[in-house]
Design a protein around this motif. Structure first.
Motif, PDB file in Angstrom:
ATOM      1  N   LYS A  14     -13.302 -51.712  30.749  1.00 32.45           N
ATOM      2  CA  LYS A  14     -12.722 -52.523  32.194  1.00 32.45           C
ATOM      3  C   LYS A  14     -11.198 -51.896  31.644  1.00 32.45           C
ATOM      4  CE  LYS A  14     -12.717 -56.827  29.832  1.00 32.45           C
ATOM      5  NZ  LYS A  14     -12.458 -58.565  29.985  1.00 32.45           N
ATOM      6  N   CYS A  15     -10.980 -51.325  32.802  1.00 27.81           N
ATOM      7  CA  CYS A  15      -8.993 -50.731  33.711  1.00 27.81           C
ATOM      8  C   CYS A  15      -8.971 -51.637  34.772  1.00 27.81           C
ATOM      9  CB  CYS A  15     -10.210 -49.121  33.549  1.00 27.81           C
ATOM     10  SG  CYS A  15     -11.216 -49.077  34.608  1.00 27.81           S
ATOM     11  N   ALA A  16      -7.537 -51.269  34.412  1.00 30.23           N
ATOM     12  CA  ALA A  16      -6.695 -51.651  35.830  1.00 30.23           C
ATOM     13  C   ALA A  16      -5.798 -50.767  35.964  1.00 30.23           C
ATOM     14  CB  ALA A  16      -6.284 -53.164  35.498  1.00 30.23           C
ATOM     15  N   PRO A  17      -4.463 -50.591  37.300  1.00 28.88           N
ATOM     16  CA  PRO A  17      -3.938 -49.996  36.711  1.00 28.88           C
ATOM     17  C   PRO A  17      -2.718 -50.406  36.715  1.00 28.88           C
ATOM     18  CG  PRO A  17      -4.460 -51.273  39.303  1.00 28.88           C
ATOM     19  CD  PRO A  17      -5.286 -50.926  38.244  1.00 28.88           C
ATOM     20  N   LEU A  18      -1.464 -49.750  35.817  1.00 33.51           N
ATOM     21  CA  LEU A  18      -0.132 -51.060  35.296  1.00 33.51           C
ATOM     22  C   LEU A  18       0.537 -51.102  36.651  1.00 33.51           C
ATOM     23  CD1 LEU A  18       1.051 -52.284  33.540  1.00 33.51           C
ATOM     24  CD2 LEU A  18       1.070 -50.473  32.273  1.00 33.51           C
ATOM     25  N   HIS A  19       1.498 -52.266  37.147  1.00 34.64           N
ATOM     26  CA  HIS A  19       2.101 -52.159  37.899  1.00 34.64           C
ATOM     27  C   HIS A  19       3.941 -51.925  37.519  1.00 34.64           C
ATOM     28  CE1 HIS A  19      -0.681 -52.651  40.600  1.00 34.64           C
ATOM     29  NE2 HIS A  19      -0.707 -54.164  40.508  1.00 34.64           N
ATOM     30  N   ALA A  20       4.438 -51.215  38.158  1.00 36.60           N
ATOM     31  CA  ALA A  20       5.806 -51.328  37.395  1.00 36.60           C
ATOM     32  C   ALA A  20       6.784 -52.345  36.854  1.00 36.60           C
ATOM     33  CB  ALA A  20       6.748 -50.640  38.585  1.00 36.60           C
ATOM     34  N   ASP A  21       5.901 -53.949  37.118  1.00 32.77           N
ATOM     35  CA  ASP A  21       6.896 -55.046  37.315  1.00 32.77           C
ATOM     36  C   ASP A  21       5.885 -55.055  35.362  1.00 32.77           C
ATOM     37  OD1 ASP A  21       3.915 -55.847  38.155  1.00 32.77           O
ATOM     38  OD2 ASP A  21       4.955 -57.860  39.060  1.00 32.77           O
ATOM     39  N   GLY A  22       5.223 -55.056  35.061  1.00 31.86           N
ATOM     40  CA  GLY A  22       4.303 -54.792  33.796  1.00 31.86           C
ATOM     41  C   GLY A  22       2.874 -55.436  34.351  1.00 31.86           C
ATOM     42  N   GLY A  23       2.894 -55.789  35.340  1.00 31.21           N
ATOM     43  CA  GLY A  23       1.556 -57.341  36.174  1.00 31.21           C
ATOM     44  C   GLY A  23       0.411 -55.789  36.282  1.00 31.21           C
ATOM     45  N   ILE A  24      -1.005 -56.394  36.144  1.00 27.73           N
ATOM     46  CA  ILE A  24      -1.887 -55.507  36.313  1.00 27.73           C
ATOM     47  C   ILE A  24      -2.430 -55.581  37.601  1.00 27.73           C
ATOM     48  CG2 ILE A  24      -1.828 -55.631  33.710  1.00 27.73           C
ATOM     49  CD1 ILE A  24      -4.489 -57.217  34.098  1.00 27.73           C
ATOM     50  N   GLY A  25      -3.431 -54.871  38.171  1.00 29.04           N
ATOM     51  CA  GLY A  25      -4.031 -54.931  39.436  1.00 29.04           C
ATOM     52  C   GLY A  25      -5.267 -55.465  39.396  1.00 29.04           C
ATOM     53  N   GLU A  26      -6.252 -54.776  40.282  1.00 24.09           N
ATOM     54  CA  GLU A  26      -7.494 -55.315  40.211  1.00 24.09           C
ATOM     55  C   GLU A  26      -8.122 -54.255  39.681  1.00 24.09           C
ATOM     56  OE1 GLU A  26     -11.171 -54.704  43.098  1.00 24.09           O
ATOM     57  OE2 GLU A  26      -9.823 -54.397  43.978  1.00 24.09           O
ATOM     58  N   VAL A  27      -9.218 -55.036  38.318  1.00 23.89           N
ATOM     59  CA  VAL A  27      -9.881 -54.905  37.182  1.00 23.89           C
ATOM     60  C   VAL A  27     -11.374 -54.443  37.448  1.00 23.89           C
ATOM     61  CG1 VAL A  27     -10.756 -55.543  34.506  1.00 23.89           C
ATOM     62  CG2 VAL A  27      -8.520 -56.038  36.183  1.00 23.89           C
ATOM     63  N   ALA A 222     -12.760 -78.580  29.330  1.00 24.81           N
ATOM     64  CA  ALA A 222     -11.923 -78.480  30.777  1.00 24.81           C
ATOM     65  C   ALA A 222     -10.469 -77.755  30.379  1.00 24.81           C
ATOM     66  CB  ALA A 222     -12.175 -80.867  31.016  1.00 24.81           C
ATOM     67  N   ASP A 223      -9.419 -78.752  29.787  1.00 24.90           N
ATOM     68  CA  ASP A 223      -8.431 -78.202  29.461  1.00 24.90           C
ATOM     69  C   ASP A 223      -8.390 -76.628  29.363  1.00 24.90           C
ATOM     70  OD1 ASP A 223      -9.676 -78.334  26.956  1.00 24.90           O
ATOM     71  OD2 ASP A 223      -7.567 -79.415  25.732  1.00 24.90           O
ATOM     72  N   ALA A 224      -8.928 -75.639  28.990  1.00 21.31           N
ATOM     73  CA  ALA A 224      -8.526 -74.326  28.669  1.00 21.31           C
ATOM     74  C   ALA A 224      -8.125 -73.965  29.597  1.00 21.31           C
ATOM     75  CB  ALA A 224      -9.861 -74.261  28.011  1.00 21.31           C
ATOM     76  N   VAL A 225      -7.569 -72.583  29.797  1.00 20.49           N
ATOM     77  CA  VAL A 225      -6.777 -71.788  29.830  1.00 20.49           C
ATOM     78  C   VAL A 225      -7.276 -70.755  30.000  1.00 20.49           C
ATOM     79  CG1 VAL A 225      -4.716 -70.124  30.770  1.00 20.49           C
ATOM     80  CG2 VAL A 225      -4.208 -72.352  30.063  1.00 20.49           C
ATOM     81  N   HIS A 226      -8.139 -70.472  31.478  1.00 19.10           N
ATOM     82  CA  HIS A 226      -9.288 -69.396  31.199  1.00 19.10           C
ATOM     83  C   HIS A 226      -8.564 -67.512  31.607  1.00 19.10           C
ATOM     84  CE1 HIS A 226     -13.067 -67.279  33.085  1.00 19.10           C
ATOM     85  NE2 HIS A 226     -12.755 -66.880  31.574  1.00 19.10           N
ATOM     86  N   ASP A 227      -7.998 -66.525  31.187  1.00 18.36           N
ATOM     87  CA  ASP A 227      -7.593 -65.148  31.176  1.00 18.36           C
ATOM     88  C   ASP A 227      -8.512 -63.927  30.926  1.00 18.36           C
ATOM     89  OD1 ASP A 227      -6.043 -63.109  32.081  1.00 18.36           O
ATOM     90  OD2 ASP A 227      -4.279 -63.612  30.650  1.00 18.36           O
ATOM     91  N   PRO A 228      -9.804 -64.046  32.122  1.00 20.06           N
ATOM     92  CA  PRO A 228     -10.864 -62.680  31.973  1.00 20.06           C
ATOM     93  C   PRO A 228      -9.790 -61.431  31.303  1.00 20.06           C
ATOM     94  CG  PRO A 228     -10.628 -63.930  33.794  1.00 20.06           C
ATOM     95  CD  PRO A 228      -9.503 -64.114  33.626  1.00 20.06           C
ATOM     96  N   ALA A 229      -8.629 -61.354  31.663  1.00 18.99           N
ATOM     97  CA  ALA A 229      -8.415 -60.005  31.576  1.00 18.99           C
ATOM     98  C   ALA A 229      -7.270 -59.809  30.375  1.00 18.99           C
ATOM     99  CB  ALA A 229      -7.665 -59.355  32.643  1.00 18.99           C
ATOM    100  N   LEU A 230      -7.544 -60.983  29.282  1.00 22.91           N
ATOM    101  CA  LEU A 230      -6.148 -61.260  28.331  1.00 22.91           C
ATOM    102  C   LEU A 230      -5.786 -59.944  27.677  1.00 22.91           C
ATOM    103  CD1 LEU A 230      -4.400 -63.696  27.206  1.00 22.91           C
ATOM    104  CD2 LEU A 230      -6.451 -63.553  25.515  1.00 22.91           C
ATOM    105  N   VAL A 231      -7.232 -59.560  27.280  1.00 20.45           N
ATOM    106  CA  VAL A 231      -6.761 -57.905  26.442  1.00 20.45           C
ATOM    107  C   VAL A 231      -5.864 -57.004  26.764  1.00 20.45           C
ATOM    108  CG1 VAL A 231      -7.628 -56.055  25.280  1.00 20.45           C
ATOM    109  CG2 VAL A 231      -8.775 -58.048  24.800  1.00 20.45           C
ATOM    110  N   LEU A 232      -6.431 -56.835  28.796  1.00 17.00           N
ATOM    111  CA  LEU A 232      -5.606 -55.793  29.442  1.00 17.00           C
ATOM    112  C   LEU A 232      -4.095 -56.386  29.727  1.00 17.00           C
ATOM    113  CD1 LEU A 232      -7.822 -55.304  32.061  1.00 17.00           C
ATOM    114  CD2 LEU A 232      -7.512 -53.567  29.876  1.00 17.00           C
ATOM    115  N   HIS A 233      -3.869 -57.508  29.728  1.00 14.91           N
ATOM    116  CA  HIS A 233      -3.089 -58.043  29.758  1.00 14.91           C
ATOM    117  C   HIS A 233      -1.768 -57.801  28.379  1.00 14.91           C
ATOM    118  CE1 HIS A 233      -3.642 -61.076  33.275  1.00 14.91           C
ATOM    119  NE2 HIS A 233      -2.932 -60.229  33.613  1.00 14.91           N
TER     120      HIS A 233
END
Length: 247
Positions: A14-27, A222-233
């Motif tokens: 899995k790969c994604a661009p790293l934005h200047a603000d620390g966020g990530i782009g489309e995976v 039902a109460d779980a938070v889902h972050d598919p890109a957690l490792v990339l974050h």
């Protein structure tokens, strides 16, 4: 020119661009069989990269293939590794190298959210890690994922399907019974871990799910938070500190 993140897991890159603000782009996800990537994979990578940040738990030969491809495209490559303490996270392992870098990075991403988290990764394996609100890692568990359980059953009893069926508390056919048993085993481990986490932290502990197989567990959590890109974050957190250290 750009900065990119690369998470090489046991079944996908899995790969994604790293934005200047620390966020990530489309995976972007690229499959592999453990020995080689899917045909045409290099054509899907960006042509030029200013800096590449890599985390890998895959076989060494596959990691070398990725690094060779990146060396032809990138001016700089940073390889993430597990650290005993990093940006407020303190891991429980006496030997940091024995904690998979994917689990380490998921803890960094959880820490960035604030609060106490039970971090659950559902891929080839099911991993569970507890991070308290102070950034202390209390350790975790590793078990087969529901998908791996089904595959293992079929390997020993070929008449049992490796896929299909729906989760039910008490199933009325074999496909549903297999889905219910394998998913139920994972859910029971998560719930037992969460109850122990609440006692240990003396308060609420949120549930954070990631990995390709997380979607199968979500309807029952039902109460779980889902972050598919957690490792990339988490890798983005690591890359920010690594870049600051170089400047």
């Amino acid at each position: 020119m750009s900065r990119w993140l690369f998470d090489l897991g046991n079944s996908r890159l899995k790969c994604a661009p790293l934005h200047a603000d620390g966020g990530i782009g489309e995976v972007l996800a690229i499959g592999h069989d453990g020995g080689a990537f899917a045909e045409g994979w290099q054509a899907r990578l960006p042509a030029r990269i200013e800096a590449a940040y890599v985390a890998s738990v895959a076989a060494p030969a596959l990691r070398v293939q990725l690094l060779d491809a990146l060396a032809a495209r990138s001016g700089r490559i940073g390889i993430a590794g597990t650290q005993r303490a990093w940006q407020g996270v303190r891991i429980a392992y006496a030997e940091p190298a024995r904690l998979g870098v994917d689990r380490f990075l998921s803890l960094l991403a959880a820490r960035a959210r604030g609060g106490a988290w039970l971090v659950v990764g559902v891929g080839t394996a099911l991993t569970i890690d507890l991070l308290d609100a102070d950034g202390r890692h209390h350790g975790g568990r590793i078990a087969p994922s529901p998908t791996l359980m089904r595959e293992a059953l079929q390997a020993r009893a070929v008449q049992l399907p490796a896929q299909g069926g729906r989760y039910r508390e008490f199933a009325g056919d074999t496909d549903d019974a297999l889905a219910s048993g394998c998913l139920g085993a994972a859910l029971a481990l998560v719930e037992r871990s969460r109850e122990a986490a609440r006692r240990l932290c003396a308060g609420p502990v949120s549930l954070l799910l990631h990995g390709g197989g997380a979607g199968a567990l979500l309807p029952q959590l039902a109460d779980a938070v889902h972050d598919p890109a957690l490792v990339l974050h988490g890798l983005a957190c690591w890359a920010r500190v690594e870049a600051q250290a170089r400047s």
